[in-house]
Structures are given as structure tokens and as C-alpha cells.
Enzyme design. Structure first.
Site, short mmCIF file in Angstrom:
data_model
loop_
_atom_site.label_atom_id
_atom_site.label_comp_id
_atom_site.label_asym_id
_atom_site.label_seq_id
_atom_site.Cartn_x
_atom_site.Cartn_y
_atom_site.Cartn_z
N ASP A 39 0.82 -1.21 0.00
CA ASP A 39 0.00 0.00 0.00
C ASP A 39 0.86 1.26 0.00
O ASP A 39 1.83 1.37 0.75
CB ASP A 39 -0.91 0.01 1.23
N ASN A 93 -9.29 -1.78 -1.57
CA ASN A 93 -10.57 -1.27 -1.09
C ASN A 93 -10.67 0.25 -1.21
O ASN A 93 -11.76 0.79 -1.40
CB ASN A 93 -10.81 -1.70 0.36
N HIS A 94 -9.54 0.96 -1.15
CA HIS A 94 -9.63 2.42 -1.25
C HIS A 94 -9.86 2.87 -2.69
O HIS A 94 -10.41 3.95 -2.92
CB HIS A 94 -8.39 3.07 -0.64
N ASP A 96 -4.42 0.21 -2.94
CA ASP A 96 -4.49 1.29 -1.96
C ASP A 96 -3.45 2.38 -2.27
O ASP A 96 -2.66 2.78 -1.41
CB ASP A 96 -4.34 0.77 -0.53
N HIS A 100 -5.43 -7.67 -2.87
CA HIS A 100 -5.25 -6.68 -1.81
C HIS A 100 -5.56 -7.24 -0.43
O HIS A 100 -4.76 -7.13 0.49
CB HIS A 100 -6.12 -5.46 -2.09
N HIS A 118 -0.80 4.72 -0.47
CA HIS A 118 -1.64 5.78 0.09
C HIS A 118 -1.12 7.19 -0.16
O HIS A 118 -0.85 7.97 0.77
CB HIS A 118 -1.82 5.55 1.60
#
Length: 392
Positions: A67, A140-141, A105, A245, A69
Site C-alpha cells: 500500500d 478497497n480504497h 491502496d 489486496h 496511500h
């Protein structure tokens, strides 16, 4: 009246970009062959599925990154650590025939999301020219943002969306030119924006409203960035390794991973036949046991009873057997101790929370060469402590 006019201008700018979507291709099963250009002894990479689902990459080194972000600096550090990105600031692919897999993500909790997406696209183009490849797996993001769930969006990310739509307009709505080049010029846009924010004061709220509108336009199903995300799967099998993920379960495998990828991609492109909840692919994107939300394999074994560990191992083995894989690599759940494996190293957990918006930890990368797997860490850490697993 001036603030109202500025909001209307922002809406107009965004709405003018509604038709500026990446080219849509057929979602029927396709097979693509990527020929190595230098090493004639290597067989070509064969990619099956649209979005990619099965990848045959004989003899290739595989590196996986967790991830990100929205932290472009940590992303670049991770790619440099993996040996696929130049350290001179030119964003050049240095991995030759390496296959890079990013576990999703990219969005939320950071302010340089589009820049990371742009960088990965650029690296993929460069990698293919050298016999390598870059793959992304949606997390999921990514699905949350396409649903319009902006709870975890950084303020700076709204600003980046507004800046990017302005840049797209400057590029005369040429999507490919704007998107691929954004990674290289976004830093200067951000610098200019932050200088203007310190001067505008009361008008910063209007600027933020513009960013919210821009994000809604870019990420809604069928929007330009939602369509860009639709190019990527939620489950990817490279050679004998499964990448997703959150984690694949037996009922996901029975449903069909190519079917999962196809349904998520169709939804992201806004091509669903029904408007019923926008035909959300629930099994892949919603619920605690969906592909992008599942945390079953990422739990701390110290908090589980022996019978629970045995149950989870049985579920994992059943899943891997169903798809013909040796092991699974997942992100989603930050690992305080760094990249690690459990259940006889048949599951690797590689989200280390490297983003400054999460744990701000040092990047770590998983490397798979032939039947050997190792964790790559920064030079200041002792390599003698790195866990190495060998598979037969």
C-alpha cells in the site's frame, strides 16, 4: 458574488471534462504477448484477461510493493529499493525484464495519488519496451472512491484533482498526454498551489470545493480515473503466485477470478446494464469477506487459538489448490514488524504502512526469483535478518 462565480467556474471546468475518458476496450478475454527485446533466451510474457488475470512470465524476477496511500516520495523509494526506478529523479525504468506488482491502496491518506498512478503507467510503458511489465491490483480504497466514499481523502488530494483537471484542459483534453506526464510535473503544480494558498486565505474554501467537484467527476463510474482504474484487476496470478489486496477465499475461487475482475472493471467503467446500486460487484468489493476487504490471513497469530489457526490454514490451502498457486501475496493490513509470512510461508503480508499518512515506516519489498522469496529492506537495516523462503 465572486465566490459563487468561482464555484460555478470550477463546476464548469469539471463538467467539461466528463467526456474525456480513457479509450474503452472490449472486456472479452484477451491474450497479449510481450516479447523480450534484449535477452533472447527468455520466453515472452503472456497476459490473459482484460483486465489482466493470468500472467505467464517465465524466468522473470517478480517484485511486489504494498500500500502506498498517496505518498509519492515513499513510492519512489520503494521502487528504487526494488531496483526498477532510477535514483536520478528522471523516473526511468531500471528493472529490465522484471515484473512489478503493486498491491493497491494508492488512493486516500496522501496528497499525490494521481501522480503515483501516472508514474506506474509510465513505468509500465517503459518496462514493456525492455521485456518487463508493471501490474496494479485495485484495493478497497480504489473501490471506495469509485463508490463516492471520500471519507479518507486527504485535503491535498482534493487539490491535486482540481489541479489535474486544469492541466488536462491545458493539454487540450488529450488524456494520454496529461495522465502519463502528470508524475513529472505535479510537483511544480503543488508548489505553485501552496504558494497561492498562503496568499488567498478566505478563498481556499472555494478552491477546496473545486477539488471535491473535480474528484467526483474523475472517480465516478465511467469517469476518467475510474476508467483508468478499470484497467487493473482485483486478483492477479503471476506464474504460481496469487496477488490480491485483502485475500482470496474458496468461494471467490469458485466464483471465478476472471469473472470477478470483469465485473469490477465493468462497474468502474460505468457499463453496468442496470442502475440497481450501480451493479456493485459485492463479492469483490463489499463486506468483510470480499476480496479487497478480507483480513483473515493478516491476523496476528498470537491472538488466535490453535484451532482457529488450523481452520485458516485449511481455508488458505483450499484456496491456493483451487487456483493452482503456491502462495498468496496480500496488502491491506499494516504489518508493524514489516513484511512477513505465515502458514508455512504460503501467505505473505507486505503492507508495511510506509505512507506518511499511515505509519510512515521504511519501505520494504518482496522479491520472488524462481522458487526463492526474500524481503528487501533499506540498506541501513541488516540483511542478515531478512527471512528467505524456498519453494519446491
Amino acid at each position: 458574488m465572486k465566490s459563487s462565480s468561482m464555484v460555478m467556474n470550477a463546476a464548469s471546468l469539471s463538467l467539461n471534462s466528463l467526456s474525456l475518458q480513457p479509450p474503452r476496450s472490449s472486456l472479452s478475454t484477451t491474450t497479449t504477448t510481450l516479447q523480450p527485446t534484449k535477452n533472447n533466451s527468455l520466453k515472452p510474457i503472456i497476459v490473459t484477461g482484460n483486465p489482466p488475470t493470468y500472467v505467464s512470465a517465465p524466468g522473470r524476477r517478480i517484485v511486489a510493493v504494498g500500500d502506498l496511500h498517496g505518498d509519492i516520495d515513499k513510492a519512489r523509494s520503494a521502487f528504487e529499493l526494488a531496483g526498477v526506478l532510477s535514483s536520478d529523479g528522471q523516473d526511468l525504468w531500471t528493472g529490465e525484464e522484471t515484473v512489478l506488482v503493486q498491491l493497491g491502496d494508492i488512493l486516500d491518506r496522501g496528497e499525490d495519488e494521481i501522480a503515483i498512478l501516472s508514474l506506474l503507467r509510465s513505468l509500465d510503458t517503459q518496462a514493456k519496451a525492455q521485456g518487463g511489465a508493471v501490474f496494479q491490483v485495485n484495493g478497497n480504497h480504489e473501490t471506495m472512491n469509485v463508490e463516492g466514499d471520500f471519507r479518507y481523502v486527504d485535503y491535498g488530494a482534493y487539490d491535486e484533482c482540481g489541479d489535474f483537471l486544469e492541466y488536462l484542459n491545458d493539454c487540450e483534453h488529450d488524456w494520454e498526454e496529461a495522465f502519463v506526464s502528470w508524475a513529472s510535473i505535479s510537483k511544480s503544480w503543488k508548489k505553485d498551489r501552496k504558494m497561492s494558498q498562503s496568499q488567498w486565505g478566505p478563498w481556499n474554501l472555494v478552491k477546496r470545493q473545486k477539488g471535491v467537484i473535480a474528484r467526483s467527476v474523475l472517480f465516478r463510474p465511467g469517469g476518467p480515473l475510474a476508467s483508468e482504474l478499470s484497467r487493473h484487476p482485483v486478483v492477479l496470478k503471476v506464474n504460481d503466485w496469487l496477488f490480491c489486496h485483502g485475500g482470496l477465499l474458496p468461494h471467490h475461487a469458485a466464483y471465478g477470478i476472471e469473472r470477478l475482475n470483469d465485473e469490477v472493471s465493468t462497474w468502474m467503467r460505468g457499463l453496468s446494464e442496470s442502475d440497481d446500486d450501480q451493479q456493485l460487484p459485492f463479492i469483490a468489493t463489499r463486506g468483510y469477506d470480499s476480496v479487497v476487504w478480507n483480513r483473515l490471513y493478516s491476523q496476528d497469530l498470537g491472538e488466535l487459538e490453535d484451532y482457529e489457526i488450523d481452520q485458516i490454514q485449511s481455508i488458505l490451502e483450499e484456496t491456493l489448490h483451487a487456483v493452482g498457486a503456491k502462495g498468496m501475496v496480500v496488502g491491506h493490513t499494516p504489518q508493524i514488524t514489516g513484511v512477513n509470512c505465515e502458514y508455512n510461508c504460503s501467505i505473505w503480508r507486505i503492507d508495511v504502512g510506509m505512507s506518511s499518512g499511515v505509519l510512515n515506516s521504511r519501505p520494504e519489498v518482496l522479491e520472488i526469483i524462481d522458487n526463492k522469496v526474500r524481503v528487501m529492506k533499506t540498506r541501513c537495516e541488516s540483511r542478515s535478518e531478512l527471512k528467505v523462503a524456498e519453494y519446491t
